[in-house]
Design a protein around this motif. Structure first.
Motif, PDB file in Angstrom:
ATOM      1  N   VAL A  27      21.640  -0.045   0.799  1.00  0.00           N
ATOM      2  CA  VAL A  27      20.815  -0.363  -0.383  1.00  0.00           C
ATOM      3  C   VAL A  27      19.781  -1.430  -0.035  1.00  0.00           C
ATOM      4  N   ALA A  28      20.204  -2.481   0.645  1.00  0.00           N
ATOM      5  CA  ALA A  28      19.268  -3.549   1.005  1.00  0.00           C
ATOM      6  C   ALA A  28      18.185  -3.026   1.953  1.00  0.00           C
ATOM      7  N   SER A  29      18.539  -2.124   2.852  1.00  0.00           N
ATOM      8  CA  SER A  29      17.547  -1.553   3.766  1.00  0.00           C
ATOM      9  C   SER A  29      16.515  -0.712   3.021  1.00  0.00           C
ATOM     10  N   VAL A  30      16.953   0.001   2.007  1.00  0.00           N
ATOM     11  CA  VAL A  30      16.015   0.787   1.188  1.00  0.00           C
ATOM     12  C   VAL A  30      15.067  -0.154   0.450  1.00  0.00           C
ATOM     13  N   VAL A  31      15.597  -1.231  -0.114  1.00  0.00           N
ATOM     14  CA  VAL A  31      14.742  -2.204  -0.802  1.00  0.00           C
ATOM     15  C   VAL A  31      13.774  -2.835   0.202  1.00  0.00           C
ATOM     16  N   ASP A  32      14.278  -3.168   1.383  1.00  0.00           N
ATOM     17  CA  ASP A  32      13.403  -3.717   2.423  1.00  0.00           C
ATOM     18  C   ASP A  32      12.289  -2.743   2.786  1.00  0.00           C
ATOM     19  N   ALA A  33      12.605  -1.457   2.848  1.00  0.00           N
ATOM     20  CA  ALA A  33      11.600  -0.444   3.168  1.00  0.00           C
ATOM     21  C   ALA A  33      10.488  -0.445   2.121  1.00  0.00           C
ATOM     22  N   VAL A  34      10.858  -0.597   0.872  1.00  0.00           N
ATOM     23  CA  VAL A  34       9.856  -0.648  -0.203  1.00  0.00           C
ATOM     24  C   VAL A  34       8.939  -1.854  -0.003  1.00  0.00           C
ATOM     25  N   PHE A  35       9.540  -3.022   0.285  1.00  0.00           N
ATOM     26  CA  PHE A  35       8.720  -4.219   0.524  1.00  0.00           C
ATOM     27  C   PHE A  35       7.836  -4.045   1.759  1.00  0.00           C
ATOM     28  N   ALA A  36       8.378  -3.470   2.814  1.00  0.00           N
ATOM     29  CA  ALA A  36       7.593  -3.278   4.032  1.00  0.00           C
ATOM     30  C   ALA A  36       6.423  -2.332   3.783  1.00  0.00           C
ATOM     31  N   LEU A  37       6.680  -1.218   3.124  1.00  0.00           N
ATOM     32  CA  LEU A  37       5.606  -0.263   2.838  1.00  0.00           C
ATOM     33  C   LEU A  37       4.549  -0.868   1.921  1.00  0.00           C
ATOM     34  N   ALA A  38       5.001  -1.626   0.938  1.00  0.00           N
ATOM     35  CA  ALA A  38       4.048  -2.285   0.038  1.00  0.00           C
ATOM     36  C   ALA A  38       3.192  -3.288   0.803  1.00  0.00           C
ATOM     37  N   ALA A  39       3.823  -4.067   1.679  1.00  0.00           N
ATOM     38  CA  ALA A  39       3.075  -5.060   2.453  1.00  0.00           C
ATOM     39  C   ALA A  39       2.049  -4.389   3.354  1.00  0.00           C
ATOM     40  N   LEU A  40       2.446  -3.303   3.996  1.00  0.00           N
ATOM     41  CA  LEU A  40       1.504  -2.581   4.863  1.00  0.00           C
ATOM     42  C   LEU A  40       0.362  -1.989   4.047  1.00  0.00           C
ATOM     43  N   ALA A  41       0.667  -1.476   2.867  1.00  0.00           N
ATOM     44  CA  ALA A  41      -0.374  -0.917   1.999  1.00  0.00           C
ATOM     45  C   ALA A  41      -1.323  -2.001   1.488  1.00  0.00           C
ATOM     46  N   LEU A  42      -0.792  -3.226   1.352  1.00  0.00           N
ATOM     47  CA  LEU A  42      -1.618  -4.326   0.850  1.00  0.00           C
ATOM     48  C   LEU A  42      -2.382  -5.064   1.940  1.00  0.00           C
ATOM     49  N   GLY A  43      -2.201  -4.629   3.199  1.00  0.00           N
ATOM     50  CA  GLY A  43      -3.007  -5.201   4.261  1.00  0.00           C
ATOM     51  C   GLY A  43      -2.276  -5.972   5.346  1.00  0.00           C
ATOM     52  N   ALA A  44      -0.970  -5.973   5.340  1.00  0.00           N
ATOM     53  CA  ALA A  44      -0.259  -6.607   6.456  1.00  0.00           C
ATOM     54  C   ALA A  44      -0.591  -5.835   7.729  1.00  0.00           C
ATOM     55  N   PRO A  45      -0.635  -6.512   8.867  1.00  0.00           N
ATOM     56  CA  PRO A  45      -0.980  -5.822  10.118  1.00  0.00           C
ATOM     57  C   PRO A  45      -0.017  -4.669  10.421  1.00  0.00           C
ATOM     58  N   ASP A  46      -0.580  -3.547  10.810  1.00  0.00           N
ATOM     59  CA  ASP A  46       0.233  -2.369  11.132  1.00  0.00           C
ATOM     60  C   ASP A  46       1.185  -2.609  12.290  1.00  0.00           C
ATOM     61  N   ASP A  47       0.827  -3.539  13.168  1.00  0.00           N
ATOM     62  CA  ASP A  47       1.662  -3.802  14.338  1.00  0.00           C
ATOM     63  C   ASP A  47       2.598  -5.002  14.146  1.00  0.00           C
ATOM     64  N   PHE A  48       2.788  -5.433  12.916  1.00  0.00           N
ATOM     65  CA  PHE A  48       3.680  -6.563  12.632  1.00  0.00           C
ATOM     66  C   PHE A  48       5.121  -6.081  12.755  1.00  0.00           C
ATOM     67  N   GLN A  49       5.751  -6.413  13.864  1.00  0.00           N
ATOM     68  CA  GLN A  49       7.073  -5.893  14.240  1.00  0.00           C
ATOM     69  C   GLN A  49       8.159  -6.076  13.180  1.00  0.00           C
ATOM     70  N   PRO A  50       8.235  -7.215  12.482  1.00  0.00           N
ATOM     71  CA  PRO A  50       9.309  -7.359  11.488  1.00  0.00           C
ATOM     72  C   PRO A  50       9.244  -6.353  10.334  1.00  0.00           C
ATOM     73  N   LEU A  51       8.110  -5.708  10.142  1.00  0.00           N
ATOM     74  CA  LEU A  51       8.002  -4.709   9.081  1.00  0.00           C
ATOM     75  C   LEU A  51       8.303  -3.303   9.589  1.00  0.00           C
ATOM     76  N   GLU A  52       8.718  -3.187  10.830  1.00  0.00           N
ATOM     77  CA  GLU A  52       9.138  -1.906  11.399  1.00  0.00           C
ATOM     78  C   GLU A  52      10.595  -1.655  11.017  1.00  0.00           C
ATOM     79  N   PRO A  53      10.950  -0.427  10.634  1.00  0.00           N
ATOM     80  CA  PRO A  53      12.325  -0.141  10.205  1.00  0.00           C
ATOM     81  C   PRO A  53      13.400  -0.585  11.192  1.00  0.00           C
ATOM     82  N   GLY A  54      13.170  -0.396  12.474  1.00  0.00           N
ATOM     83  CA  GLY A  54      14.173  -0.804  13.457  1.00  0.00           C
ATOM     84  C   GLY A  54      14.486  -2.286  13.392  1.00  0.00           C
ATOM     85  N   SER A  55      13.476  -3.088  13.106  1.00  0.00           N
ATOM     86  CA  SER A  55      13.674  -4.538  13.016  1.00  0.00           C
ATOM     87  C   SER A  55      14.413  -4.923  11.751  1.00  0.00           C
TER      88      SER A  55
END
Length: 137
Positions: A27-55
């Motif tokens: 559940v927490a990973s799914v919520v994290d995925a939502v935050f990561a996708l939102a951050a990337l959509a809002l302009g976070a760098p595409d290569d920001f490793q902590p927003l990668e699912p594996g991280s």
């Protein structure tokens, strides 16, 4: 009813606890995925490793399991585990923010804010789960 039997009544079996912790990670990973996708959509760098699912999935699992171990220790050794958890959890969440603040150069404000929100979300999901599968009373 004696104190010992009340305590025994709220103990869960190991399969319930492990299942709960696994569910919390999912559940927490799914919520994290939502935050990561939102951050990337809002302009976070595409290569920001902590927003990668594996991280974030790996770190969510590590944090959730570590939290479960800590929760179990607090239940066992504290005379008032609820009072201890009330200040310990927020303190640990704030301490967990420190490494994220060091990533402003790589992730920018959007990326770092997403990470901070991820920490809070993981803690909220984990605490909710721990209260169900490892009650403090």
């Amino acid at each position: 009813m004696s104190v010992a039997s009340e305590t025994a009544a709220v103990r869960r079996g190991p399969l319930v606890v492990v299942g709960g912790v696994i569910a919390a990670v999912v559940v927490a990973s799914v919520v994290d995925a939502v935050f990561a996708l939102a951050a990337l959509a809002l302009g976070a760098p595409d290569d920001f490793q902590p927003l990668e699912p594996g991280s974030y999935i790996f770190l969510t699992a590590v944090g959730t399991v570590a939290g479960a171990i800590g929760w179990a220790v607090v239940r066992k050794v504290s005379k008032d585990p609820a009072a201890l958890v009330r200040w310990l959890v927020p303190t640990l969440v704030v301490v967990s923010f420190v490494p994220d603040f060091l990533l402003f150069g790589a992730g920018g404000v959007i990326g770092v804010v997403a990470l901070l929100l991820m920490h809070v979300a993981v803690a909220a999901v984990a605490v909710f789960t721990y209260r169900k599968v490892m009650p403090l009373s």
